[in-house]
Design a protein around this motif. Structure first.
Motif, PDB file in Angstrom:
ATOM      1  N   CYS A  66     -61.209 -60.306 -23.892  1.00 28.89           N
ATOM      2  CA  CYS A  66     -62.617 -60.027 -24.164  1.00 28.89           C
ATOM      3  C   CYS A  66     -63.242 -59.249 -23.005  1.00 28.89           C
ATOM      4  CB  CYS A  66     -63.375 -61.334 -24.392  1.00 28.89           C
ATOM      5  SG  CYS A  66     -65.138 -61.105 -24.724  1.00 28.89           S
ATOM      6  N   ALA A  68     -68.796 -61.825 -25.801  1.00 28.96           N
ATOM      7  CA  ALA A  68     -68.424 -62.048 -27.206  1.00 28.96           C
ATOM      8  C   ALA A  68     -69.657 -61.909 -28.095  1.00 28.96           C
ATOM      9  CB  ALA A  68     -67.796 -63.424 -27.384  1.00 28.96           C
ATOM     10  N   PHE A 119     -64.711 -64.695 -31.080  1.00 29.87           N
ATOM     11  CA  PHE A 119     -63.762 -65.740 -30.702  1.00 29.87           C
ATOM     12  C   PHE A 119     -63.583 -66.693 -31.865  1.00 29.87           C
ATOM     13  CE2 PHE A 119     -64.685 -64.924 -26.076  1.00 29.87           C
ATOM     14  CZ  PHE A 119     -63.372 -64.686 -25.708  1.00 29.87           C
ATOM     15  N   LYS A 146     -64.902 -55.495 -23.345  1.00 29.08           N
ATOM     16  CA  LYS A 146     -66.315 -55.231 -23.048  1.00 29.08           C
ATOM     17  C   LYS A 146     -66.490 -54.262 -21.878  1.00 29.08           C
ATOM     18  CE  LYS A 146     -67.970 -57.380 -26.490  1.00 29.08           C
ATOM     19  NZ  LYS A 146     -68.706 -56.630 -27.526  1.00 29.08           N
ATOM     20  N   TYR A 162     -60.088 -64.887 -23.021  1.00 31.63           N
ATOM     21  CA  TYR A 162     -61.193 -64.523 -22.130  1.00 31.63           C
ATOM     22  C   TYR A 162     -60.912 -63.194 -21.430  1.00 31.63           C
ATOM     23  CZ  TYR A 162     -63.025 -69.346 -22.500  1.00 31.63           C
ATOM     24  OH  TYR A 162     -63.540 -70.543 -22.932  1.00 31.63           O
ATOM     25  N   VAL A 218     -66.444 -58.418 -30.606  1.00 33.81           N
ATOM     26  CA  VAL A 218     -65.467 -59.473 -30.333  1.00 33.81           C
ATOM     27  C   VAL A 218     -65.961 -60.783 -30.937  1.00 33.81           C
ATOM     28  CG1 VAL A 218     -64.338 -60.854 -28.547  1.00 33.81           C
ATOM     29  CG2 VAL A 218     -64.677 -58.403 -28.186  1.00 33.81           C
ATOM     30  N   TYR A 255     -68.974 -66.656 -31.534  1.00 35.96           N
ATOM     31  CA  TYR A 255     -68.018 -67.673 -31.092  1.00 35.96           C
ATOM     32  C   TYR A 255     -67.948 -68.718 -32.186  1.00 35.96           C
ATOM     33  CZ  TYR A 255     -65.633 -70.727 -27.695  1.00 35.96           C
ATOM     34  OH  TYR A 255     -64.709 -71.498 -27.017  1.00 35.96           O
ATOM     35  N   GLY A 264     -67.400 -67.701 -23.126  1.00 38.61           N
ATOM     36  CA  GLY A 264     -67.099 -66.647 -24.097  1.00 38.61           C
ATOM     37  C   GLY A 264     -68.283 -65.717 -24.313  1.00 38.61           C
TER      38      GLY A 264
END
Length: 118
Positions: free
Chosen positions: A64, A96, A78, A68, A61, A76, A99, A91
């Motif tokens: 990320c 993200a 996850f 960003k 987290y 990104v 995910y 996320g």
């Protein structure tokens, strides 16, 4: 050639993902924890980061969030065992682009990564 960074503290996952994406023609870099990932990101400037959440030192987290805030063009994704709705929402709220929960299909993963980069 697209550069991707794979960040995971599980050696088997790193090896299999590295092999998978090299075979697909990507330039692949790996990091074994979030701290190593943060160091590498500025250096290599990947187009995409495949990111686990549960890692030592700095979790996914935080990585990320940093990406960003500092590197807005980097995608990104996850890749994590955390499958609760609140984890997924966190996320996505952090920015993200995708995910995916483990286990995942290799073909699906490669396809989604290629779509994000095109």
């Amino acid at each position: 050639m697209n550069k991707i960074l794979i960040v995971d503290d599980e050696p088997n996952i790193l090896l299999s993902l590295e092999y998978l994406f090299k075979k697909e023609g990507f330039k692949v870099f790996i990091a074994r924890d979030g701290e190593e990932a943060l160091d590498l990101i500025s250096e290599i400037e990947p187009e995409l980061v495949l990111l686990d959440i549960m890692m030592p030192k700095v979790d996914g987290y935080e990585v990320c969030k940093h990406i960003k805030e500092q590197h807005t063009k980097i995608k990104v994704v996850f890749l994590t065992a955390k499958s609760k709705q609140q984890d997924i929402q966190k996320g996505l709220d952090l920015g993200a682009d995708l995910y995916l929960t483990k286990p995942f299909g290799n073909k699906e993963l490669v396809s989604k990564v290629k779509n994000l980069l095109n």
